[in-house]
Design an enzyme around this catalytic site. Structure first.
Site, PDB file in Angstrom:
ATOM      1  N   PHE A  12       0.834  -1.211   0.000  1.00  0.00           N
ATOM      2  CA  PHE A  12       0.000   0.000   0.000  1.00  0.00           C
ATOM      3  C   PHE A  12       0.871   1.264   0.000  1.00  0.00           C
ATOM      4  CE2 PHE A  12      -2.366   2.778   3.246  1.00  0.00           C
ATOM      5  CZ  PHE A  12      -3.016   3.518   2.271  1.00  0.00           C
ATOM      6  N   THR A  37       3.890 -10.976  -1.039  1.00  0.00           N
ATOM      7  CA  THR A  37       3.023 -11.737  -0.128  1.00  0.00           C
ATOM      8  C   THR A  37       1.581 -11.406  -0.503  1.00  0.00           C
ATOM      9  OG1 THR A  37       2.792  -9.944   1.482  1.00  0.00           O
ATOM     10  CG2 THR A  37       4.732 -11.394   1.724  1.00  0.00           C
ATOM     11  N   ALA A  84       7.066  -5.032   5.251  1.00  0.00           N
ATOM     12  CA  ALA A  84       6.708  -5.466   6.599  1.00  0.00           C
ATOM     13  C   ALA A  84       5.458  -6.324   6.533  1.00  0.00           C
ATOM     14  CB  ALA A  84       6.430  -4.254   7.493  1.00  0.00           C
ATOM     15  N   THR A 131       5.962   3.036  12.536  1.00  0.00           N
ATOM     16  CA  THR A 131       4.581   3.336  12.897  1.00  0.00           C
ATOM     17  C   THR A 131       4.485   4.002  14.265  1.00  0.00           C
ATOM     18  OG1 THR A 131       2.508   2.266  13.536  1.00  0.00           O
ATOM     19  CG2 THR A 131       4.466   0.939  13.727  1.00  0.00           C
ATOM     20  N   ASP A 132       3.406   4.746  14.494  1.00  0.00           N
ATOM     21  CA  ASP A 132       3.170   5.346  15.826  1.00  0.00           C
ATOM     22  C   ASP A 132       2.800   4.284  16.858  1.00  0.00           C
ATOM     23  OD1 ASP A 132       0.607   4.717  14.884  1.00  0.00           O
ATOM     24  OD2 ASP A 132      -0.267   6.671  15.336  1.00  0.00           O
ATOM     25  N   GLU A 133       2.471   3.062  16.386  1.00  0.00           N
ATOM     26  CA  GLU A 133       2.006   2.036  17.330  1.00  0.00           C
ATOM     27  C   GLU A 133       3.106   1.596  18.292  1.00  0.00           C
ATOM     28  OE1 GLU A 133      -0.684  -0.880  15.652  1.00  0.00           O
ATOM     29  OE2 GLU A 133      -1.217   0.481  14.022  1.00  0.00           O
ATOM     30  N   TYR A 156       2.445  -7.035  16.443  1.00  0.00           N
ATOM     31  CA  TYR A 156       2.858  -6.158  15.328  1.00  0.00           C
ATOM     32  C   TYR A 156       3.716  -5.010  15.846  1.00  0.00           C
ATOM     33  CZ  TYR A 156       2.485  -2.231  12.050  1.00  0.00           C
ATOM     34  OH  TYR A 156       2.776  -1.146  11.236  1.00  0.00           O
ATOM     35  N   LYS A 160       7.709  -4.024  15.240  1.00  0.00           N
ATOM     36  CA  LYS A 160       8.152  -2.748  14.644  1.00  0.00           C
ATOM     37  C   LYS A 160       9.060  -2.005  15.624  1.00  0.00           C
ATOM     38  CE  LYS A 160       7.186  -1.073  11.211  1.00  0.00           C
ATOM     39  NZ  LYS A 160       7.753  -1.176   9.827  1.00  0.00           N
ATOM     40  N   ASN A 185      -2.104   6.159  11.301  1.00  0.00           N
ATOM     41  CA  ASN A 185      -2.852   5.327  10.341  1.00  0.00           C
ATOM     42  C   ASN A 185      -3.005   6.030   9.004  1.00  0.00           C
ATOM     43  OD1 ASN A 185      -3.646   4.294  13.048  1.00  0.00           O
ATOM     44  ND2 ASN A 185      -4.902   2.920  11.831  1.00  0.00           N
ATOM     45  N   ARG A 220      -8.257   6.644  16.220  1.00  0.00           N
ATOM     46  CA  ARG A 220      -7.073   6.613  15.361  1.00  0.00           C
ATOM     47  C   ARG A 220      -6.917   7.984  14.696  1.00  0.00           C
ATOM     48  NH1 ARG A 220      -6.545   2.864  18.139  1.00  0.00           N
ATOM     49  NH2 ARG A 220      -6.108   0.684  17.622  1.00  0.00           N
ATOM     50  N   ASP A 286     -14.314  -7.606  20.734  1.00  0.00           N
ATOM     51  CA  ASP A 286     -13.189  -6.680  20.625  1.00  0.00           C
ATOM     52  C   ASP A 286     -11.901  -7.417  20.251  1.00  0.00           C
ATOM     53  OD1 ASP A 286     -11.996  -4.234  20.634  1.00  0.00           O
ATOM     54  OD2 ASP A 286     -12.261  -3.841  22.777  1.00  0.00           O
ATOM     55  N   ARG A 287     -11.000  -6.685  19.601  1.00  0.00           N
ATOM     56  CA  ARG A 287      -9.650  -7.203  19.322  1.00  0.00           C
ATOM     57  C   ARG A 287      -8.916  -7.411  20.651  1.00  0.00           C
ATOM     58  NH1 ARG A 287      -6.136  -3.205  15.694  1.00  0.00           N
ATOM     59  NH2 ARG A 287      -6.959  -4.384  13.932  1.00  0.00           N
TER      60      ARG A 287
END
Ligand code: NAD
Ligand code: TYD
Length: 349
Positions: A12, A37, A84, A131-133, A156, A160, A185, A220, A286-287
């Protein structure tokens, strides 16, 4: 002519970045290394695939001998590392795949760059896209700055964060010239429909349930992908070696408000009755470990390098929906085959 390696250029963000560099810098040769992938798709790059300054190479960044040989063949002066495993839900199901690509793959690239550049690091650059994560989860207030302590909470984000640490370790230990950016995001064309926005666009088109995790109150900070790659371009050319830059749009949405905005815009574009698509909203389990809120403070990037986001969210979302409506073949291609198995395993029918 300088040769730059972009990893993950068929994904992406990587495809937008590759397109920008190929078109904007005819004096750079761009080599796109991608393993293709499930997330890599050469249809994301049809408009530039025959450009004279572009070359695609299929390969895996975890294969160090292969990566070293690629450096020996092309003598890269820069690396833009995007490749990634990128989806949190997949990382919960298969953490080791994330360790493999995000950690081992990054170290394999760092090692190849260090060895190839060891006689002369002048003018070289290893740019790591992160990433900000990695900063963890915020409460109702505050923002992530470049000084925020790392506190990754999903497999994830842990992978990272680990890759970011290795990039800094290669800078401090071996003087490898590096830069890192941590972005919020992204959304826009060519986004794989496992992530919230393209998944909901796809489901609204097909009148399928819109799965909202938990109560939909997670927040987000959304940035249009073309603004992200413009920021990467700015940092690549003007940022300081060894530095980190946060990238974000000051554009926070709860998931439920975002999905309602999507429904509203799509009802208008599809000629449906107002409120029709909102009926598809379905609250689901929920996740696991779901981070509550991400929000970026991008002051450093604005003040030091002059970057600002260019689009208002509603406008960016409208452009994105139009792209998906006009590219139904792309969407049909990526949602055939394995996507169905993935979707059923996560969401049921
Ligand atoms: P993506 O999943 O769409 O694309 C990843 C690409 O990497 C694919 O083309 C895939 O084929 C390739 N790839 C995966 N494993 C590989 C391997 N072992 N060897 C070579 N290629 C491999 O990801 P994306 O959303 O474009 O994210 C790109 C980068 O930006 C990632 O590093 C991600 O952590 C970061 N990021 C993403 C977001 C976001 O919102 N999507 C936000 C901030 C940062
Ligand atoms: P996602 O697009 O997976 O990005 P990230 O987890 O990296 O932020 O998810 C964005 C938000 O949307 C996140 O809070 C999880 C939520 N979400 C849902 O509610 N339903 C879904 O089907 C998906 C994929 C995500």
């Amino acid at each position: 002519m300088e040769t730059i390696l972009i990893t993950g250029g068929a994904g992406f963000i990587g495809s937008h970045l590759t397109r920008l560099f190929v078109n904007k810098y005819p004096n750079y040769k761009i080599v796109n290394l991608d393993a293709l992938t499930y997330a890599g798709n050469l249809n994301n790059l049809r408009d530039i695939e025959n450009a004279p300054n572009y070359q695609f190479v299929k390969g895996d960044i975890t294969d160090m001998e292969f990566v070293k040989n690629l450096f020996a063949t092309h003598h890269f002066s820069g690396v833009l590392h995007c490749a990634a495993e990128s989806h949190v839900d997949r990382s919960i199901a298969d953490p080791l795949a994330f360790v493999r690509t995000n950690v081992i793959g990054t170290v394999s690239l760092l090692q190849a760059a260090k060895e190839h550049w060891k006689e002369n690091m002048e003018g070289k650059l290893f740019y790591h896209i992160s990433t900000d994560e990695v900063y963890g989860s915020l409460g109702d207030e505050g923002f992530f700055t470049e000084e925020t302590a790392y506190d990754p909470r999903s497999p994830y984000s842990a992978s990272k964060a680990s890759s970011d640490h290795f990039v800094r370790a290669y800078h401090h230990t071996y003087h490898l010239p590096v830069k890192i950016s941590n972005c919020s995001n992204n959304y826009g064309p060519f986004h794989f429909p496992e992530k919230l926005i393209p998944l909901c666009i796809h489901n609204i088109i097909n009148k399928k349930p819109l799965p909202i995790y938990g109560k939909g109150e997670n927040v987000r900070d959304w940035l249009f992908v073309e603004d992200h790659v413009r920021a990467i371009d700015t940092i690549y050319h003007k940022g300081k070696i060894g530095e980190t830059y946060n990238i974000g749009g000051h554009n926070e949405w709860t998931n439920i408000a975002l999905v309602k905005e999507l429904c509203h815009q799509m009802d208008q574009k599809l000629g449906r009755e107002a409120g029709e698509s909102e009926q598809l909203i379905t609250y689901v389990k929920d996740r696991a470990g779901h981070d509550l809120r991400y929000a970026i403070d991008a002051t450093k990037l604005k003040e030091e390098l002059g970057w600002m986001p260019s689009l208002q969210f509603e406008e960016g979302l409208s452009k994105t929906i139009d792209w998906y409506l006009n590219n139904s073949e792309w969407l049909a291609n990526v949602t055939s085959g394995d996507y169905q198995k993935y979707y059923t395993s996560l969401y049921g029918a």
